[in-house]
Structure formats: structure tokens, C-alpha cells
Design a protein around this motif. Structure first.
Motif, PDB file in Angstrom:
ATOM      1  N   UNK A  67      13.090   7.546  -4.854  1.00  0.00           N
ATOM      2  CA  UNK A  67      12.963   8.988  -5.073  1.00  0.00           C
ATOM      3  C   UNK A  67      11.784   9.305  -6.003  1.00  0.00           C
ATOM      4  N   UNK A  68      11.103  10.373  -5.682  1.00  0.00           N
ATOM      5  CA  UNK A  68       9.984  10.914  -6.457  1.00  0.00           C
ATOM      6  C   UNK A  68       8.696  10.084  -6.377  1.00  0.00           C
ATOM      7  N   UNK A  69       8.719   8.899  -5.730  1.00  0.00           N
ATOM      8  CA  UNK A  69       7.493   8.110  -5.642  1.00  0.00           C
ATOM      9  C   UNK A  69       6.435   8.835  -4.801  1.00  0.00           C
ATOM     10  N   UNK A 110       0.811  -1.208   0.000  1.00  0.00           N
ATOM     11  CA  UNK A 110       0.000   0.000   0.000  1.00  0.00           C
ATOM     12  C   UNK A 110       0.849   1.265   0.000  1.00  0.00           C
ATOM     13  N   UNK A 111       2.030   1.208   0.602  1.00  0.00           N
ATOM     14  CA  UNK A 111       2.891   2.393   0.659  1.00  0.00           C
ATOM     15  C   UNK A 111       3.330   2.844  -0.721  1.00  0.00           C
ATOM     16  N   UNK A 112       3.288   1.940  -1.719  1.00  0.00           N
ATOM     17  CA  UNK A 112       3.708   2.279  -3.072  1.00  0.00           C
ATOM     18  C   UNK A 112       2.538   2.770  -3.925  1.00  0.00           C
ATOM     19  N   UNK A 164       8.021   7.117   5.249  1.00  0.00           N
ATOM     20  CA  UNK A 164       8.320   7.632   3.915  1.00  0.00           C
ATOM     21  C   UNK A 164       9.213   6.652   3.160  1.00  0.00           C
ATOM     22  N   UNK A 165       8.954   6.556   1.844  1.00  0.00           N
ATOM     23  CA  UNK A 165       9.807   5.710   0.982  1.00  0.00           C
ATOM     24  C   UNK A 165      10.652   6.585   0.061  1.00  0.00           C
ATOM     25  N   UNK A 166      10.675   7.912   0.375  1.00  0.00           N
ATOM     26  CA  UNK A 166      11.368   8.853  -0.504  1.00  0.00           C
ATOM     27  C   UNK A 166      12.849   8.531  -0.613  1.00  0.00           C
TER      28      UNK A 166
END
Length: 711
Positions: A112-114, A75-77, A106-108
């Protein structure tokens, strides 16, 4: 009801009212609300159709997990797709979007940029206060969105708590309106998630009034004294629900018209609705439908295949709790409980009514009346709930049942015990109906009488003097008591009562002390039954080696009946010429060889179901005017043969009246023996003998009347 009984009933009602409104029984009050909501739905159905719902839900459902680009991804994606979907919903005219889903990490750094599209969406949506993020407050570590999300959404003012209120029975019935802000955020009070969404629609901030209630725009919210709102859950599927996957496909395909119709002017909530995720038991538990939401026709993807029965659960996805709470606030339909004192008064009144009914009525009748009263109260409480007012449902009915049981025990152990004792005591001396009236009015009988139309029974035993002379008292008394007991029971079964016993004679009354228009027929039926009963008892040897044969006289007319005697001692008895004539008719049986005779007055009051024949005209001792007398023969329809015999007897009797004694003797002689039944008609035999005697010595004057000189 006596003062003592009233005080016991009032005390019982007061105790039940206090107990059933006490804090330890909070679970009962919750159960009462749940059942009230279910009953309201069963009676009134959906109060608001789904398309009128101010809120809609975009659901993270099974279809979302199975549909690209969501399928196979954590779900985080999903943040880019969620941002794209919710941006399209904002452009379609949604008033405000609330996220009942928290992305706490955060998955930043790894991708990156997701997260950038999601953060951009938060920044753009917060410019006109149309985004509210959710958080979950815990005692130790709250579950919060990331710092970047909080900062770009406009700070803590756009992040609100998703916490709800759980009752002691682990069921959710209310949501908070205001919550304490954590100390690291400056303390104070802040609106809850549901309250914030409703406030955004109104464009005002909630405030606390001096009386403790919460208001929006100066208008108090119903039932908000504790800064909480009792959610007005509607039945089954009332919140329009759209799959996240379908709305994402709708946005990417550019179907702006569908989006506008679905979301324009709505409060939109994003939340999970899976069967294993964030499900809670609420006061809607008895009427939860499929998933909890209504599924409109989809925009782009095919509708998922499912049956409602497969998804019917007692629990409800958490997002629908907030949706129902927002709807309650926006519709000004927050449920309001009756205050404790009025609720206690309702419970106490129901208990008092049930106690009073139990003390006054027969237990079975009282139970039925209390059941009807409880059903009426259930209907009243359900009707009140349709107007958003919660009245106690179960508590008054439980109070009524407990009060009835308590008073029933009191009645059997105290009140009825005394009445039963008095009834047994006085029923040996007074008519049963008089005893019942005395117990009902709770006062002793007084001297006095009244003139009433009645039927008097007078019976005697034939040849009883010879029987009594041949037996010692110790053996005679049981025999006569057996006879009296059988006759008394039979008379009372037919609606009469025994006035007195005079030696072996029985005096009984029909038609008193309560009016009975059928007193004559009941008396005749009782007399016929007595003759048959005595024959049966003789066959069974109830009187040893003796046979008891009764003679009965019945007469109807006006008589004085009442409590007659002295001030210190009196009887409920009957007096008058009607009684005297009944006594004379009992003796007339000896003349005609009959066992039961009735006067013409009694015969005129009988229906066609009783078969009688006239047996003569007599002038009894003490009367100058002759009377017609009749013999009841039975209550079954006579056969053709029996009708012929009745007609032959009547023809002979008319010849006798006319003074044609020779012809009368011949006709009576033909009526004596019934070859089919091998019975002797004793009245016909006696008439034949007398007719022959009169034929040999005709009287100088003849009027067809038999004069009697003895009683």
C-alpha cells in the motif's frame, strides 16, 4: 557508337532501372540508406552538436541498477524514486516527458502507498499535458499501463504506442506517425509516441492532408506520404543521456541549477539502455557509439568507468529511436526518399553512361572511368543526404557495374569480334594506324592524299639475286618471309609502317598517317636495330646456310601520302622525290661499303643521342645538286677512343674535299683498322684506295663530290 550498340545500351539501362527499383530489392534500398548515413557522418561529422538536441534521455542504466535506492530492487518498486525524479525534471522546465517504460501491473494491493507518489506525479503532470505514457501494441494482448495510471494521466489521449516500423531485413529505419486505434478504444487514428511528443512541443494536433501527408500546424512533414517518418539518425553519440540514479540524487540534493540547465525546454524520455534490454538494429548500425547517447558531466554521482570500445554495438537502445525521431520532427529534418520514377531515371542514366563508356573506351580505361563516376555519384548522394534528401547510393553504382559487364560481354562477342576480324584482315594491306582510324570512324577509306613531312625507309638485301637463283621457290619463300616478318615487326615497334614489299626490298614510312615530330629519329633507331637484329639472326642460323645482309637508305622531307589508286583498288602509300632519294641512298651504300646511310635532311632532325658521321657528298642519278650523306653509328655515348677515330675520319674527309689526295689517303689508311676492336672500316678503306688513285691521276676540276651514274 553505332545505333545498334546504343539500342542495346539503352535497353540494358532500362531493364536495370526497373529491376533495381522493384519491391523485391527493398533490402538493397535499405542498405543503401544505411551506408549513406555512415558516409555522411564520415564526411560531414555531427550535423547537430549534442547540446542542441531537442530531446534528452534519462537512462535506466547499469549505474542505476548498482546505486541505492535502486540497487537490489525490482523495477516495479522504483515508482516512488521515478516519480520524485521526474517531478524534479518537470519543475526544472522540461516541456514534456515521455516514458519509454511500461509498468503493466500494480503492487498497490501488496504494498500500500508504494505506487501513490507515481500516480500523483502522473495526475499533476497531465494537467498541462506534459506527460505521455508508452504502450506496446500486439496482435493479441497489448502491453499497457495499469488502469489507474491511464485514468490519472488523463486517459488514452496521453498514452501512445511505442511501436516502430521494421523493414524486411529486420532493421528499423522509420517510425509511424499515425496508428490505428484499437477498436475497444473507439477505433480511428492516433499519433504515435514520437509524433505525440513532437506535437506537444508545437502545441498543435497532427492532421492528415488530402494528399495523404501528415502535417503539424498546417505544415506538411517531409516524406510523410505513408504516414511514417524516415528517421534522420545522426552519427555516434548525439543525444544527451543522464543516469536515472544520478538525476535522482541531483533532485534529492536540491541542485536545481544543474536540473534547469539539463532539462529546461527539452523533451525528456525515460528508457532502458542496458546492453541486454530493448536493443534494436537501426539504420544507424554503422555509426552507433557508446550506448547511443552522449554523457554530459554528472550532477552528483561519479561518472561510470567505461571505454567506448567496450560499449560499441551494432544495435541501439529503443529509447534512442524515439529520441532521434522526435529530433527529426522538431528540426523539420525527416529524411525524404527520391520518388521511384526519379530514382529509376538516376539508375538508368548511370547504367547508360557506364554502357557508353564501356563501348567506346579500352576495358581498363573504361573501368577506371566508371569507378571515378561512381565515386562522384557517392559524393553527390552524400551531399544530398546532408540536406535530408535520400538519393539511391548503391543502386546506380550496381547498375553501372552490371551495365558495364553486360556491354563488355556484348562488345567481345559481337562488336569487337567484328573489329578484330577486320583489323586482322586489313592490317595485312594497310598501315595499322589507318586500320584503327577506319574502325573508329566506322567508314571505309576513300581516295585522296596529303603532303606531309615524313621519313622514308628503303632497304634491300645484298646479293639476294644469287641466293634466290640457288634455291627453289619452296625453300626461298620461308626465308624471305622470316626476314620480312622480323623487319616489319621492328618497324612497327618504332612507330613506322611498311608501305610495300618490292621483291626483297622494303619501303616503310615514319610520321604517317598520324603526325610524329620525332619521325626521323625513330626511323634511324629502327634502322640501327634492324642491322643488329639481322646480325643476330645470321648468328642463330635463321636463314640456314645463308647470311642476309641489308642495305638501308633513309631520307626525310615532304611527300604525298594517302589512298592512291583507282576507285576499285588503291593502296595507302607514299609518293614523291623524298621516296626516290631514299631509294638512291640505299644503293649508295655499295659505293662506301656501308649498311645504313641517311640524308643530311634526316641527320639535321636527329637529337644528340644518335651518333653519326659524314661519309661524303654525292650527286645521285636524276639530281644535279649534290647532297651530304651520313652514317649513323649508334645511340650510345662514344668513348674517347671512338671520338678520336671520328675526328680522324672527318679530318681525312676534309682533306679529300679539298683535293689533297695524298694526305687524305694517308689519313684514311690510318682509320682503316681499329686495333682495339679488330674491325675494318670499309668506308675508310675505299676512300684510301680512291684517294691514291686520284693522287696519281688528279682531275682537271674538283668539287669534292662523288657522282653516281647508277641507282
Amino acid at each position: 557508337m553505332r545505333l545498334r550498340d546504343l539500342l542495346v545500351a539503352a535497353g540494358t539501362a532500362a531493364v536495370l532501372a526497373v529491376v533495381l527499383t522493384s519491391p523485391p530489392l527493398e533490402r538493397l534500398r535499405g542498405q543503401s540508406l544505411d551506408l549513406s548515413l555512415w558516409m555522411r557522418h564520415q564526411i560531414f561529422g555531427q550535423l547537430y552538436p549534442p547540446h542542441q538536441s531537442p530531446t534528452v534521455v534519462i537512462a535506466i542504466d547499469e549505474q542505476t541498477y548498482l546505486t541505492p535506492p535502486f540497487a537490489g530492487q525490482p523495477k516495479a518498486l522504483w515508482m516512488p524514486e521515478i516519480a520524485e525524479t521526474l517531478s524534479g525534471v518537470l519543475k526544472a522546465g522540461a516541456q514534456v516527458i515521455g516514458l519509454d517504460v511500461v509498468f503493466p501491473s500494480s503492487v498497490q494491493s501488496r504494498l500500500p502507498n508504494l505506487e501513490t507518489p507515481y500516480l500523483r506525479f502522473l495526475k499533476e503532470g497531465s494537467r498541462d499535458d506534459r506527460i505521455v505514457l508508452g504502450k506496446v501494441q500486439h496482435a493479441k494482448a497489448p502491453l499497457l499501463p495499469t488502469r489507474a495510471q491511464i485514468m490519472l494521466v488523463g486517459g488514452q489521449r496521453n498514452v501512445r504506442s511505442l511501436n516502430v516500423i521494421t523493414d524486411p531485413d529486420a532493421i528499423i529505419r522509420a517510425v509511424p506517425l499515425l496508428l490505428k486505434r484499437p477498436t475497444d478504444e473507439g477505433g480511428g487514428m492516433e499519433p504515435s509516441f514520437s509524433m505525440e511528443l513532437a506535437a506537444r512541443v508545437h502545441g498543435v494536433r497532427p492532421e492528415v492532408l488530402p494528399d495523404g501527408r501528415v502535417a503539424l500546424g498546417g505544415r506538411p512533414i517531409r516524406g510523410s506520404e505513408g504516414q511514417r517518418a524516415l528517421v534522420n539518425f545522426q552519427g555516434e553519440n548525439d543525444i544527451p543521456t543522464y543516469s536515472l540514479a544520478d538525476i535522482h540524487a541531483c533532485v534529492t540534493s536540491g541542485n536545481t541549477e544543474y536540473l534547469r540547465q539539463a532539462f529546461s525546454g527539452k523533451v525528456v524520455l525515460l528508457g532502458a539502455v542496458l546492453d541486454v534490454e530493448d536493443r534494436k538494429i537501426t539504420s544507424k548500425r554503422y555509426m552507433t557509439g557508446a550506448e547511443g547517447g552522449y554523457r554530459p558531466p554528472p550532477c552528483h554521482l561519479p561518472a561510470p568507468e567505461r571505454t567506448e570500445a567496450d560499449f560499441r554495438r551494432e544495435s541501439l537502445p529503443g529509447v534512442y529511436i524515439h529520441a532521434a525521431a522526435v529530433n527529426s520532427l522538431l528540426r523539420d529534418a525527416v529524411l525524404t526518399r527520391a520518388p521511384q520514377i526519379p530514382a529509376a531515371l538516376i539508375i538508368g542514366l548511370m547504367a547508360l553512361l557506364a554502357a557508353s563508356i564501356t563501348m567506346r573506351a579500352d576495358p581498363v580505361v573504361a573501368t577506371l572511368q566508371i569507378v571515378v563516376m561512381s565515386l562522384l555519384w557517392a559524393a553527390a548522394a552524400t551531399t544530398a543526404l546532408a540536406a535530408d534528401t535520400v538519393l539511391p547510393l548503391l543502386e546506380p553504382m550496381i547498375a553501372a557495374a552490371l551495365a558495364s559487364g553486360t556491354m563488355l560481354a556484348f562488345r567481345f562477342s559481337v562488336t569487337d569480334r567484328q573489329k578484330i576480324k577486320l583489323r586482322r584482315l586489313f592490317s595485312m594491306y594497310l598501315a595499322p594506324a589507318v586500320v584503327e582510324e577506319m574502325l573508329t570512324q566506322e567508314k571505309l577509306p576513300e581516295l585522296g592524299g596529303e603532303t606531309r613531312e615524313i621519313t622514308v625507309w628503303f632497304s634491300d638485301l645484298a646479293d639476294f639475286t644469287s641466293i634466290s637463283e640457288s634455291l627453289p621457290p619452296a625453300e626461298l619463300v620461308p626465308l624471305i618471309n622470316t626476314y620480312f616478318s622480323a623487319i616489319t615487326e621492328l618497324i612497327e615497334q618504332h612507330g613506322g609502317f611498311v608501305d610495300k614489299f618490292i621483291g626483297d626490298a622494303v619501303v616503310a614510312v615514319f610520321g604517317a598517317p598520324k603526325d610524329d615530330p620525332d619521325h626521323a629519329e625513330k626511323a634511324v633507331r629502327a634502322a640501327l636495330a634492324a642491322v643488329a637484329l639481322l646480325d643476330s639472326m645470321n648468328e642463330q642460323g635463321a636463314f640456314g646456310r645463308f647470311r642476309f645482309n641489308t642495305r638501308i637508305g633513309l631520307n626525310s622531307g615532304e611527300a604525298l601520302i594517302g589512298n592512291i589508286g583507282s576507285r576499285r583498288r588503291f593502296n595507302y602509300t607514299v609518293m614523291g622525290d623524298t621516296v626516290n632519294l631514299a631509294s638512291r641512298l640505299e644503293g649508295v651504300n655499295k659505293v662506301f661499303g656501308t649498311r645504313l646511310l641517311i640524308s643530311g635532311t634526316t641527320a639535321s632532325q636527329l637529337g644528340q643521342s644518335v651518333v653519326v658521321r659524314e661519309v661524303g657528298r654525292v650527286r645521285v642519278k636524276g639530281r644535279t645538286a649534290p647532297i651530304r650523306i651520313f652514317e649513323p653509328l649508334g645511340t650510345e655515348r662514344p668513348s674517347e677512343h671512338e671520338i678520336e677515330r671520328l675526328d680522324a675520319f672527318d679530318e681525312a674527309l676534309q682533306l679529300f674535299y679539298a683535293g689533297k689526295f695524298t694526305e687524305a689517303a694517308e689519313c684514311f689508311a690510318a682509320c682503316i683498322t681499329d686495333d682495339s676492336a679488330r674491325q675494318i672500316d670499309e668506308a675508310a678503306r675505299l676512300y684510301a684506295e680512291r684517294s691514291r688513285a686520284l693522287a696519281e691521276h688528279p682531275p682537271a676540276e674538283w668539287e669534292g663530290v662523288t657522282s653516281l651514274t647508277q641507282k
